[in-house]
Design a protein around this motif. Structure first.
Motif, short mmCIF file in Angstrom:
data_model
loop_
_atom_site.label_atom_id
_atom_site.label_comp_id
_atom_site.label_asym_id
_atom_site.label_seq_id
_atom_site.Cartn_x
_atom_site.Cartn_y
_atom_site.Cartn_z
N GLY A 51 0.83 -1.35 0.07
CA GLY A 51 0.05 -0.20 -0.01
C GLY A 51 0.72 1.31 -0.13
O GLY A 51 2.00 1.41 -0.24
N GLN A 52 0.17 2.28 0.15
CA GLN A 52 0.70 3.77 0.13
C GLN A 52 1.77 4.06 1.11
O GLN A 52 2.82 4.63 1.08
N HIS A 53 1.83 3.15 2.29
CA HIS A 53 2.95 3.47 3.33
C HIS A 53 3.84 2.33 3.20
O HIS A 53 4.55 2.22 4.39
N LYS A 54 4.05 1.70 2.19
CA LYS A 54 4.80 0.49 2.12
C LYS A 54 6.37 0.72 2.70
O LYS A 54 6.93 1.68 2.40
N GLY A 55 6.97 0.00 3.52
CA GLY A 55 8.05 0.05 3.96
C GLY A 55 8.25 1.20 5.28
O GLY A 55 9.40 0.89 5.99
N LYS A 56 7.12 1.73 5.93
CA LYS A 56 7.37 2.33 6.95
C LYS A 56 7.02 1.61 8.23
O LYS A 56 6.47 0.62 8.25
N ARG A 57 8.18 1.67 9.05
CA ARG A 57 7.86 0.98 10.42
C ARG A 57 7.26 1.58 11.45
O ARG A 57 7.18 3.03 11.74
N ILE A 58 5.95 1.34 11.63
CA ILE A 58 4.81 2.00 12.41
C ILE A 58 4.65 1.51 14.05
O ILE A 58 4.05 2.19 14.53
N GLY A 59 5.67 0.53 14.41
CA GLY A 59 5.51 0.27 16.01
C GLY A 59 6.73 -0.58 16.48
O GLY A 59 7.25 -1.23 15.81
N GLN A 60 6.43 -0.62 17.68
CA GLN A 60 7.59 -1.63 18.26
C GLN A 60 6.71 -1.90 19.77
O GLN A 60 6.42 -1.00 20.54
#
Length: 111
Positions: A51-60
């Motif tokens: 999708g649009q945000h492919k490659g984004k790390r969004i959480g830990q």
């Protein structure tokens, strides 16, 4: 030689740890993208894979069994929230809160 053996042992323990954690794997988000949750250090990191945000790390998140806590970022606006995840079979309920009183939840399904 002992260094190589210790490194190999660490890799085996890390692999066993990852395989036993219910949160590890590919998940379909509530908006239809695929998110991958994988071990990273002593926690689990979430990265958007499609999708649009492919490659984004969004959480830990950290935790074990069915309960995890940490931070999650909304990729559409960049805001980070304190969060929790509860895994139940092939379903995971994620809850993110601002100021610990304004909370929203989503349910993701295992792919």
């Amino acid at each position: 030689m002992a260094f190589i053996t210790a490194g190999a042992l660490t890799a085996c323990v890390s692999s066993a740890f990852a395989a036993s954690a219910p949160i590890v794997g590919n998940w379909r988000t509530s908006s239809g993208e695929t998110a991958k949750i994988a071990p990273c250090g002593n926690a689990y990191c979430t990265t958007i894979m499609t999708g649009q945000h492919k490659g984004k790390r969004i959480g830990q998140m950290s935790g074990s069994g069915a309960s995890y806590t940490g931070r999650i970022t909304d990729p559409s606006n960049g805001k980070t929230y304190e969060g929790s995840a509860q895994v139940s079979g092939n379903s995971m309920k994620l809850t993110g809160c601002a100021l610990k009183i304004f909370c929203k939840s989503q349910t993701w399904t295992r792919k």
